[in-house]
Structure formats: C-alpha cells, structure tokens
Design a protein around this motif. Structure first.
Motif, PDB file in Angstrom:
ATOM      1  N   THR A   6      31.807  32.413  47.063  1.00  0.00           N
ATOM      2  CA  THR A   6      31.366  31.021  46.931  1.00  0.00           C
ATOM      3  C   THR A   6      32.257  30.077  47.722  1.00  0.00           C
ATOM      4  OG1 THR A   6      32.690  30.617  44.938  1.00  0.00           O
ATOM      5  CG2 THR A   6      30.488  31.544  44.627  1.00  0.00           C
ATOM      6  N   LEU A   7      33.500  30.469  47.950  1.00  0.00           N
ATOM      7  CA  LEU A   7      34.432  29.639  48.721  1.00  0.00           C
ATOM      8  C   LEU A   7      34.336  29.896  50.218  1.00  0.00           C
ATOM      9  CD1 LEU A   7      37.609  29.991  46.458  1.00  0.00           C
ATOM     10  CD2 LEU A   7      36.141  27.980  46.646  1.00  0.00           C
ATOM     11  N   GLY A   8      33.604  30.931  50.609  1.00  0.00           N
ATOM     12  CA  GLY A   8      33.501  31.267  52.023  1.00  0.00           C
ATOM     13  C   GLY A   8      34.514  32.296  52.477  1.00  0.00           C
ATOM     14  N   PHE A   9      35.252  32.874  51.520  1.00  0.00           N
ATOM     15  CA  PHE A   9      36.265  33.888  51.842  1.00  0.00           C
ATOM     16  C   PHE A   9      36.080  35.071  50.893  1.00  0.00           C
ATOM     17  CE2 PHE A   9      38.122  29.725  52.816  1.00  0.00           C
ATOM     18  CZ  PHE A   9      38.423  29.887  54.160  1.00  0.00           C
ATOM     19  N   PRO A  10      35.132  35.932  51.172  1.00  0.00           N
ATOM     20  CA  PRO A  10      34.852  37.050  50.261  1.00  0.00           C
ATOM     21  C   PRO A  10      36.061  37.967  50.122  1.00  0.00           C
ATOM     22  CG  PRO A  10      33.754  37.361  52.365  1.00  0.00           C
ATOM     23  CD  PRO A  10      34.271  35.966  52.374  1.00  0.00           C
ATOM     24  N   THR A  11      36.217  38.506  48.926  1.00  0.00           N
ATOM     25  CA  THR A  11      37.352  39.381  48.651  1.00  0.00           C
ATOM     26  C   THR A  11      36.867  40.704  48.087  1.00  0.00           C
ATOM     27  OG1 THR A  11      37.628  38.534  46.396  1.00  0.00           O
ATOM     28  CG2 THR A  11      38.876  37.442  48.155  1.00  0.00           C
ATOM     29  N   VAL A  12      37.722  41.716  48.216  1.00  0.00           N
ATOM     30  CA  VAL A  12      37.527  42.969  47.492  1.00  0.00           C
ATOM     31  C   VAL A  12      38.537  42.995  46.359  1.00  0.00           C
ATOM     32  CG1 VAL A  12      36.625  44.215  49.485  1.00  0.00           C
ATOM     33  CG2 VAL A  12      39.073  44.250  49.042  1.00  0.00           C
ATOM     34  N   ASN A  13      38.111  43.481  45.220  1.00  0.00           N
ATOM     35  CA  ASN A  13      38.959  43.521  44.028  1.00  0.00           C
ATOM     36  C   ASN A  13      39.458  44.940  43.810  1.00  0.00           C
ATOM     37  OD1 ASN A  13      38.561  40.758  42.257  1.00  0.00           O
ATOM     38  ND2 ASN A  13      36.851  41.183  43.628  1.00  0.00           N
ATOM     39  N   LEU A  14      40.764  45.083  43.741  1.00  0.00           N
ATOM     40  CA  LEU A  14      41.384  46.399  43.624  1.00  0.00           C
ATOM     41  C   LEU A  14      41.724  46.688  42.166  1.00  0.00           C
ATOM     42  CD1 LEU A  14      42.537  48.786  45.372  1.00  0.00           C
ATOM     43  CD2 LEU A  14      44.740  47.621  45.231  1.00  0.00           C
ATOM     44  N   ALA A  15      41.414  47.900  41.729  1.00  0.00           N
ATOM     45  CA  ALA A  15      41.847  48.387  40.422  1.00  0.00           C
ATOM     46  C   ALA A  15      42.956  49.406  40.664  1.00  0.00           C
ATOM     47  CB  ALA A  15      40.686  49.025  39.666  1.00  0.00           C
ATOM     48  N   PRO A  16      44.231  48.962  40.732  1.00  0.00           N
ATOM     49  CA  PRO A  16      45.312  49.876  41.102  1.00  0.00           C
ATOM     50  C   PRO A  16      45.521  50.979  40.077  1.00  0.00           C
ATOM     51  CG  PRO A  16      45.971  47.570  41.337  1.00  0.00           C
ATOM     52  CD  PRO A  16      44.694  47.592  40.547  1.00  0.00           C
ATOM     53  N   GLY A  17      45.995  52.114  40.577  1.00  0.00           N
ATOM     54  CA  GLY A  17      46.263  53.252  39.709  1.00  0.00           C
ATOM     55  C   GLY A  17      47.637  53.221  39.083  1.00  0.00           C
ATOM     56  N   THR A  18      48.451  52.217  39.386  1.00  0.00           N
ATOM     57  CA  THR A  18      49.783  52.060  38.807  1.00  0.00           C
ATOM     58  C   THR A  18      49.911  50.648  38.243  1.00  0.00           C
ATOM     59  OG1 THR A  18      50.564  51.549  41.045  1.00  0.00           O
ATOM     60  CG2 THR A  18      50.982  53.772  40.221  1.00  0.00           C
ATOM     61  N   LEU A  19      50.924  50.407  37.388  1.00  0.00           N
ATOM     62  CA  LEU A  19      51.039  49.148  36.653  1.00  0.00           C
ATOM     63  C   LEU A  19      51.938  48.114  37.326  1.00  0.00           C
ATOM     64  CD1 LEU A  19      51.352  50.539  33.003  1.00  0.00           C
ATOM     65  CD2 LEU A  19      49.318  49.653  34.161  1.00  0.00           C
ATOM     66  N   LEU A  20      52.784  48.528  38.239  1.00  0.00           N
ATOM     67  CA  LEU A  20      53.702  47.583  38.883  1.00  0.00           C
ATOM     68  C   LEU A  20      52.924  46.626  39.770  1.00  0.00           C
ATOM     69  CD1 LEU A  20      56.671  46.784  39.403  1.00  0.00           C
ATOM     70  CD2 LEU A  20      56.674  48.422  41.302  1.00  0.00           C
ATOM     71  N   ARG A  21      53.226  45.307  39.654  1.00  0.00           N
ATOM     72  CA  ARG A  21      52.554  44.289  40.451  1.00  0.00           C
ATOM     73  C   ARG A  21      53.585  43.355  41.070  1.00  0.00           C
ATOM     74  NH1 ARG A  21      49.295  47.286  39.071  1.00  0.00           N
ATOM     75  NH2 ARG A  21      47.273  46.984  38.039  1.00  0.00           N
ATOM     76  N   PRO A  22      53.314  42.866  42.284  1.00  0.00           N
ATOM     77  CA  PRO A  22      54.146  41.783  42.808  1.00  0.00           C
ATOM     78  C   PRO A  22      53.945  40.532  41.966  1.00  0.00           C
ATOM     79  CG  PRO A  22      52.857  42.831  44.550  1.00  0.00           C
ATOM     80  CD  PRO A  22      52.308  43.318  43.249  1.00  0.00           C
ATOM     81  N   ALA A  23      54.911  39.617  42.029  1.00  0.00           N
ATOM     82  CA  ALA A  23      54.788  38.345  41.321  1.00  0.00           C
ATOM     83  C   ALA A  23      53.516  37.631  41.753  1.00  0.00           C
ATOM     84  CB  ALA A  23      56.003  37.465  41.617  1.00  0.00           C
ATOM     85  N   GLY A  24      52.955  36.827  40.847  1.00  0.00           N
ATOM     86  CA  GLY A  24      51.763  36.073  41.176  1.00  0.00           C
ATOM     87  C   GLY A  24      51.951  35.267  42.440  1.00  0.00           C
ATOM     88  N   GLY A  25      50.983  35.336  43.327  1.00  0.00           N
ATOM     89  CA  GLY A  25      51.079  34.613  44.583  1.00  0.00           C
ATOM     90  C   GLY A  25      50.158  35.179  45.630  1.00  0.00           C
ATOM     91  N   VAL A  26      50.343  34.701  46.845  1.00  0.00           N
ATOM     92  CA  VAL A  26      49.496  35.089  47.971  1.00  0.00           C
ATOM     93  C   VAL A  26      50.366  35.785  49.013  1.00  0.00           C
ATOM     94  CG1 VAL A  26      47.930  34.264  49.763  1.00  0.00           C
ATOM     95  CG2 VAL A  26      47.949  33.156  47.515  1.00  0.00           C
ATOM     96  N   TYR A  27      49.865  36.886  49.548  1.00  0.00           N
ATOM     97  CA  TYR A  27      50.649  37.747  50.425  1.00  0.00           C
ATOM     98  C   TYR A  27      49.876  38.091  51.701  1.00  0.00           C
ATOM     99  CZ  TYR A  27      53.443  38.481  46.208  1.00  0.00           C
ATOM    100  OH  TYR A  27      54.224  38.299  45.097  1.00  0.00           O
ATOM    101  N   ALA A  28      50.615  38.222  52.802  1.00  0.00           N
ATOM    102  CA  ALA A  28      50.064  38.807  54.021  1.00  0.00           C
ATOM    103  C   ALA A  28      50.126  40.317  53.848  1.00  0.00           C
ATOM    104  CB  ALA A  28      50.874  38.368  55.233  1.00  0.00           C
ATOM    105  N   THR A  29      48.971  40.966  53.914  1.00  0.00           N
ATOM    106  CA  THR A  29      48.870  42.376  53.583  1.00  0.00           C
ATOM    107  C   THR A  29      48.103  43.144  54.652  1.00  0.00           C
ATOM    108  OG1 THR A  29      46.880  41.934  52.269  1.00  0.00           O
ATOM    109  CG2 THR A  29      48.989  41.969  51.092  1.00  0.00           C
TER     110      THR A  29
END
Length: 320
Positions: free
Chosen positions: A203-226
């Motif tokens: 809806t914003l014009g920037f479609p995303t894919v949603n990942l269901a990771p197999g591990t629990l560790l996450r980076p801190a909330g934020g936006v990353y170049a990946t």
C-alpha cells in the motif's frame, strides 16, 4: 566438503590417527575459526583424519533448561563447519546422560578409546565433564594418559574484548551488525521461509517479503541495509525492517520485513537468507503513512550507497 555423522564413520575407524576440533561453535565466529583452522592444519601436517566435533543441542538447554538465542541454526552451523574441509563433522546429541559423564570418563573413554584421538584442539575457556568440572589443564593431563596431545588456543579479540558467542549476540541485539560481522567473519544472517504478512508495504509502494526465521536472535528494532539470498546463490540488495511497525498502531508482533530493490517476483514459501550489513536507523513512529513512505525512499537511497556494487556477497570476510 565433509559430511556430518552422529558417530565415527566405519571408514575412519581404521585410520592411523585423528585430530579433532572440540566445541559447541555457536555462530562459528572468528575465535572458533582459529580453532577449526588449527585442527585442519595439524591433521594435514600429521597426515591423519581431521574431525570437527559439536553438539546438536546446546548444552545450556539441558543443564540450565534454557538455550541461548542461537546465532545460526544447526543446519547452518553444520554447513559452515563442513566448509572448512574436515574429513567428517561429528554431531553429538547432548542430553541428560551426556551432562552426567565425569570429565575423566569423557576424556579417556570417549575421546581416547572411543574416537581414538591423537590430538585435540580447544579454546582456552573449554570446559567438559559433569558440572563443567574439567578445564584445559585437566584435558592436557588426561589426554597425555589417554594417548592424545592437546593444543589450547588463546582467544581472538575485537576492540579489546574476547570474541565469544555471547558477545556476538549482544552486538546483534544492540543493532551493531557491523561489529557483529567483524567478529563472525561474515554478516549476521537470518534464514527462514517467506510467509504472508499484512501487505502494508504494497500500500505504501514498497512491497516487502516477510521472513519467518528459524532462530530467535534478532537485531535491535530498526532499518538495515541487507542482502537477500535465494537458492542457487542468487543475491539481491535490499532494505529490512525489524520491529513492530509503530506507525500502524501498538500491540503488533516483531516482524522481519524486507523490500528487495528492483525486484517484482512473488517468492512466498521460498527459503531465503537475509544478511545484515549496515544499520540505517532505529525504528520510529511516523505521523502518517505518507511520511513513512518518504522515509523508506530515503532508506533505500542509503542502502544503495552503502551496499554498492560489490557488497552483495553475503559471506564476504570482514577484516579484524
């Protein structure tokens, strides 16, 4: 490339000698790599079998009833270990019985008579046996009696701190993915299946894919170049948001949403990896969806600049 086994393969039991790297190796960071490389070099010099030995279950899950948030999945850990070139990777199922084995029995019966080791390589903080009663000094003494030598390697440091799995985890959780990469020797990854999300990015014009990771560790909330990696090594520059999307209201679960640059394929259901190269900003709430869309455009421009043309190699080594 080696294969992994739950016990010593029959074909290796008659070899004239075996040298093993011993450890849990969660994350296979730069300190672990030094141990693994030393075991390989020693075995090749002695012309004997090179083994990597690790546990399928993290010992803390059995001993303390709670496993740490793993840096990589078991499958990924095996994949990395095998890439070093061992003749075999020995994968042991750590359980209650294993936790009660006395240090002497572990060294003499399992490492000595069971595996027939002629050499073992460990880190300076290696512990073994019931209640972690054994240290490297005891391993040396027991190894000498059981017929195998022990090499103990000093830890690798980064910015004055000893590299450890717990330190890597703390850097990831703080969003310091560049420092985590320097300690791992590669960018921090999340791997899992692409699942259906709220489709807010569309809806914003920037479609995303949603990942269901197999591990629990996450980076801190934020936006990353990946960099997103699909099968057959196909890699794509991307921008990933980790967090709860506060612009759209409270109470949402933490999600990992990736916008792939210059990409318009549907990849729902695929297994992918996302490598975190740079943190662009922290997560924040915007007054309107339009303001969020404007910021996403800025984030994409920043990711293009930081990733450049040559940064799509998800396992590109980082120099300490």
């Amino acid at each position: 490339m080696s294969r992994h086994f739950e016990s010593l393969p029959e074909g290796l039991k008659t070899a004239p000698g075996r040298i093993a790297a011993l450890g849990v190796f969660d994350g296979v960071h730069r300190g672990h790599a030094r141990i693994l490389e030393e075991a390989i070099a020693w075995a090749r010099e002695a012309r004997v079998v090179a083994l990597a030995m690790t546990f399928a279950t993290h010992p803390d899950a059995v001993i303390r009833g709670e496993s740490p948030r793993l840096i990589v999945s078991l499958a990924r850990r095996i994949e990395i270990l095998e890439s070093f070139g061992f003749d075999a990777t020995l994968l042991l199922a750590f359980n209650e019985r294993w936790s009660r084995i006395p240090a002497r029995q572990f060294a003499e019966e399992f490492l000595g008579r069971g595996l027939g080791l002629t050499g073992a390589v460990v880190g300076a903080n290696f512990r073994f046996g019931h209640r972690a009663e054994g240290d490297v000094d005891l391993l040396r003494r027991l190894g000498e009696a059981a017929g195998f030598a022990v090499r103990v390697l000093e830890p690798v440091r980064f910015e004055g701190e000893v590299i450890s799995s717990s330190l890597v985890r703390s850097r990831v959780e703080a969003g310091e993915v560049e420092k985590a990469a320097a300690m791992l020797g590669r960018p921090f990854h999340l791997r899992g299946q692409v699942v259906l999300g709220q489709r807010r990015g569309h809806t914003l014009g920037f479609p995303t894919v949603n990942l269901a990771p197999g591990t629990l560790l996450r980076p801190a909330g934020g936006v990353y170049a990946t960099v997103l990696e699909r099968s057959q090594g196909r890699q794509y520059a991307s921008v990933t948001n980790v967090g709860v999307c506060p612009t759209f209201g409270p109470g949402a679960p933490v999600t990992v949403e990736t916008h792939i640059l210059d990409f318009d394929e549907e990849i729902y259901g695929e297994e992918v990896g996302v490598a975190f190269h740079h943190r662009l900003r922290g997560e924040q709430r915007f007054a309107t969806p339009a303001a969020l869309a404007a910021q996403i455009a800025t984030d994409i421009a920043g990711a293009r600049r930081l990733l450049g043309r040559g940064a799509s190699l998800t396992d590109e080594p980082v120099t300490l």
